[in-house]
Design a protein around this motif. Structure first.
Motif, short mmCIF file in Angstrom:
data_model
loop_
_atom_site.label_atom_id
_atom_site.label_comp_id
_atom_site.label_asym_id
_atom_site.label_seq_id
_atom_site.Cartn_x
_atom_site.Cartn_y
_atom_site.Cartn_z
N THR A 107 0.81 -1.22 0.00
CA THR A 107 0.00 0.00 0.00
C THR A 107 0.84 1.27 0.00
OG1 THR A 107 -0.13 -0.10 2.43
CG2 THR A 107 -1.92 -1.12 1.18
N GLY A 108 2.14 1.13 0.24
CA GLY A 108 3.00 2.30 0.30
C GLY A 108 3.64 2.67 -1.03
N LEU A 109 3.26 2.01 -2.11
CA LEU A 109 3.86 2.29 -3.42
C LEU A 109 3.46 3.67 -3.92
CD1 LEU A 109 3.29 -1.07 -5.36
CD2 LEU A 109 5.44 -0.22 -4.43
N SER A 110 4.40 4.32 -4.60
CA SER A 110 4.07 5.58 -5.27
C SER A 110 3.34 5.26 -6.57
CB SER A 110 5.34 6.37 -5.57
OG SER A 110 6.13 5.66 -6.54
N ASP A 111 2.70 6.24 -7.16
CA ASP A 111 1.99 6.05 -8.43
C ASP A 111 2.96 5.61 -9.52
OD1 ASP A 111 -0.38 6.75 -7.25
OD2 ASP A 111 -0.37 8.82 -8.00
N GLU A 112 4.16 6.19 -9.52
CA GLU A 112 5.16 5.83 -10.54
C GLU A 112 5.60 4.38 -10.40
OE1 GLU A 112 9.59 7.22 -12.13
OE2 GLU A 112 8.52 8.40 -10.60
N GLU A 113 5.85 3.95 -9.16
CA GLU A 113 6.24 2.55 -8.92
C GLU A 113 5.12 1.60 -9.32
OE1 GLU A 113 9.27 2.72 -5.08
OE2 GLU A 113 7.11 3.01 -4.73
N ARG A 114 3.90 1.96 -8.99
CA ARG A 114 2.76 1.10 -9.33
C ARG A 114 2.62 0.94 -10.84
NH1 ARG A 114 -0.88 -0.85 -6.09
NH2 ARG A 114 -0.23 0.59 -4.43
N ARG A 115 2.78 2.04 -11.56
CA ARG A 115 2.71 1.98 -13.03
C ARG A 115 3.82 1.10 -13.59
NH1 ARG A 115 1.28 7.53 -12.55
NH2 ARG A 115 3.47 8.13 -12.78
N GLU A 116 5.02 1.22 -13.03
CA GLU A 116 6.16 0.43 -13.48
C GLU A 116 5.92 -1.06 -13.23
OE1 GLU A 116 10.88 -0.23 -12.35
OE2 GLU A 116 9.87 1.67 -11.82
N TYR A 117 5.42 -1.39 -12.06
CA TYR A 117 5.17 -2.80 -11.72
C TYR A 117 4.06 -3.39 -12.59
CZ TYR A 117 8.00 -1.98 -7.50
OH TYR A 117 9.02 -1.68 -6.64
N ILE A 118 3.03 -2.60 -12.83
CA ILE A 118 1.93 -3.08 -13.68
C ILE A 118 2.43 -3.33 -15.10
CG2 ILE A 118 -0.24 -2.38 -14.80
CD1 ILE A 118 -1.00 -0.97 -12.19
N ALA A 119 3.27 -2.44 -15.62
CA ALA A 119 3.82 -2.61 -16.97
C ALA A 119 4.67 -3.88 -17.06
CB ALA A 119 4.65 -1.39 -17.36
N THR A 120 5.48 -4.13 -16.03
CA THR A 120 6.32 -5.33 -16.01
C THR A 120 5.46 -6.59 -15.91
OG1 THR A 120 8.07 -4.09 -14.91
CG2 THR A 120 8.23 -6.49 -14.87
N LEU A 121 4.42 -6.52 -15.09
CA LEU A 121 3.50 -7.66 -14.96
C LEU A 121 2.82 -7.94 -16.30
CD1 LEU A 121 1.94 -9.73 -13.26
CD2 LEU A 121 0.37 -7.90 -12.59
N GLN A 122 2.39 -6.89 -16.98
CA GLN A 122 1.74 -7.06 -18.28
C GLN A 122 2.68 -7.70 -19.29
OE1 GLN A 122 -1.50 -6.44 -18.99
NE2 GLN A 122 -1.13 -7.31 -21.01
N MET A 123 3.95 -7.27 -19.30
CA MET A 123 4.93 -7.85 -20.21
C MET A 123 5.14 -9.33 -19.94
SD MET A 123 7.85 -4.86 -20.42
CE MET A 123 9.00 -6.01 -21.18
N SER A 124 5.17 -9.70 -18.67
CA SER A 124 5.35 -11.11 -18.30
C SER A 124 4.17 -11.95 -18.76
CB SER A 124 5.53 -11.23 -16.78
OG SER A 124 6.67 -10.54 -16.34
N LEU A 125 2.98 -11.42 -18.59
CA LEU A 125 1.78 -12.16 -19.01
C LEU A 125 1.71 -12.29 -20.53
CD1 LEU A 125 -0.86 -10.66 -16.54
CD2 LEU A 125 0.21 -12.91 -16.45
N GLU A 126 2.13 -11.23 -21.24
CA GLU A 126 2.15 -11.31 -22.72
C GLU A 126 3.15 -12.36 -23.18
OE1 GLU A 126 2.99 -7.35 -23.97
OE2 GLU A 126 0.95 -6.63 -23.59
N LYS A 127 4.30 -12.42 -22.53
CA LYS A 127 5.32 -13.43 -22.86
C LYS A 127 4.77 -14.84 -22.62
CE LYS A 127 9.57 -15.14 -23.42
NZ LYS A 127 10.29 -15.14 -24.70
N LEU A 128 4.10 -15.03 -21.50
CA LEU A 128 3.53 -16.33 -21.17
C LEU A 128 2.45 -16.71 -22.17
CD1 LEU A 128 3.61 -18.65 -19.14
CD2 LEU A 128 1.93 -17.42 -17.77
N THR A 129 1.63 -15.75 -22.56
CA THR A 129 0.58 -16.00 -23.56
C THR A 129 1.18 -16.41 -24.89
OG1 THR A 129 -0.90 -14.40 -22.49
CG2 THR A 129 -1.37 -14.98 -24.78
N PHE A 130 2.25 -15.71 -25.30
CA PHE A 130 2.93 -16.04 -26.55
C PHE A 130 3.47 -17.47 -26.53
CE2 PHE A 130 7.12 -16.43 -28.59
CZ PHE A 130 6.75 -16.26 -29.92
#
Length: 215
Positions: free
Chosen positions: A22-45
């Protein structure tokens, strides 16, 4: 493949847990979400690639060649890789003033051409070019996909169509060595074939399709 799958799964799990802070900044949260999305796209591929290969090899899917416009199939493939090419400022050209028809399964043939185009974009430097040309012969249509990328070492050219093969230039490039294997299988199932010529100035893949003949 097991190793390839472990990496995006581990990354997705890690960043999913980090997002619970809960202590994440907005910038950190956006960065983590982007990395998570990339990982899921790789797994889907990876998953989709394995499913396609399994369905073809097991005979669950049988190709149904019918009279089709090779021009339309090529354009479908180009649209699929266009975004990747744009991101690398790669120019794709397909200048064909004539409509060519052949006995083809539209969707699987588009998959075959897309796999070759995708490789061309991956292994061509920023600002490079990929050209597509078609030539008609007595009983075949020939589609050349020509790039000015890094090329394929001569000792690897006989192996690139093998399942799961990854060459020495593939380090750091997405893929599992299934695309060209699938392409050759799709071409063979339609009584066509594929060959490659490559050197340090680029690579040309030539796909030969059986012509449609009116009865």
């Amino acid at each position: 493949i097991s190793h390839q799958i472990k990496t995006p799964v581990a990354a997705a799990n890690t960043f999913a847990q980090l997002l619970g802070d809960t202590g994440l900044s907005d910038e950190e949260r956006r960065e983590y979400i982007a990395t998570l999305q990339m990982s899921l796209e790789k797994l889907t591929f990876l998953t989709n690639s394995l499913i396609k290969m399994s369905r073809l090899e097991s005979g669950i899917i049988r190709l149904k060649p019918e009279q089709s416009s090779l021009n339309d199939i090529v354009m479908q493939a180009v649209k699929t890789v266009y975004a990747k090419a744009r991101d690398k400022n790669i120019t794709i050209t397909f200048d064909c003033g004539q409509t060519f028809e052949a006995l083809l399964d539209f969707n699987w043939t588009a998959e075959a051409i897309t796999n070759v185009l995708d490789n061309a974009v991956k292994y061509t430097q920023n600002g490079g070019t990929v050209r597509l040309n078609m030539t008609e012969y007595a009983s075949y249509l020939r589609l050349d996909i020509i790039d000015n990328g890094i090329g394929i070492p001569e000792e690897e050219q006989a192996q690139i169509f093998n399942r799961f093969y990854r060459g020495k230039y593939s380090t750091g490039v997405d893929g599992v060595g299934i695309g060209l294997y699938l392409t050759r299988d799709i071409m063979t199932k339609q009584k066509g074939y594929i060959k490659v010529i490559s050197n340090d100035t680029g690579t040309t893949f030539s796909l030969f399709f059986r012509l449609y003949v009116e009865e």
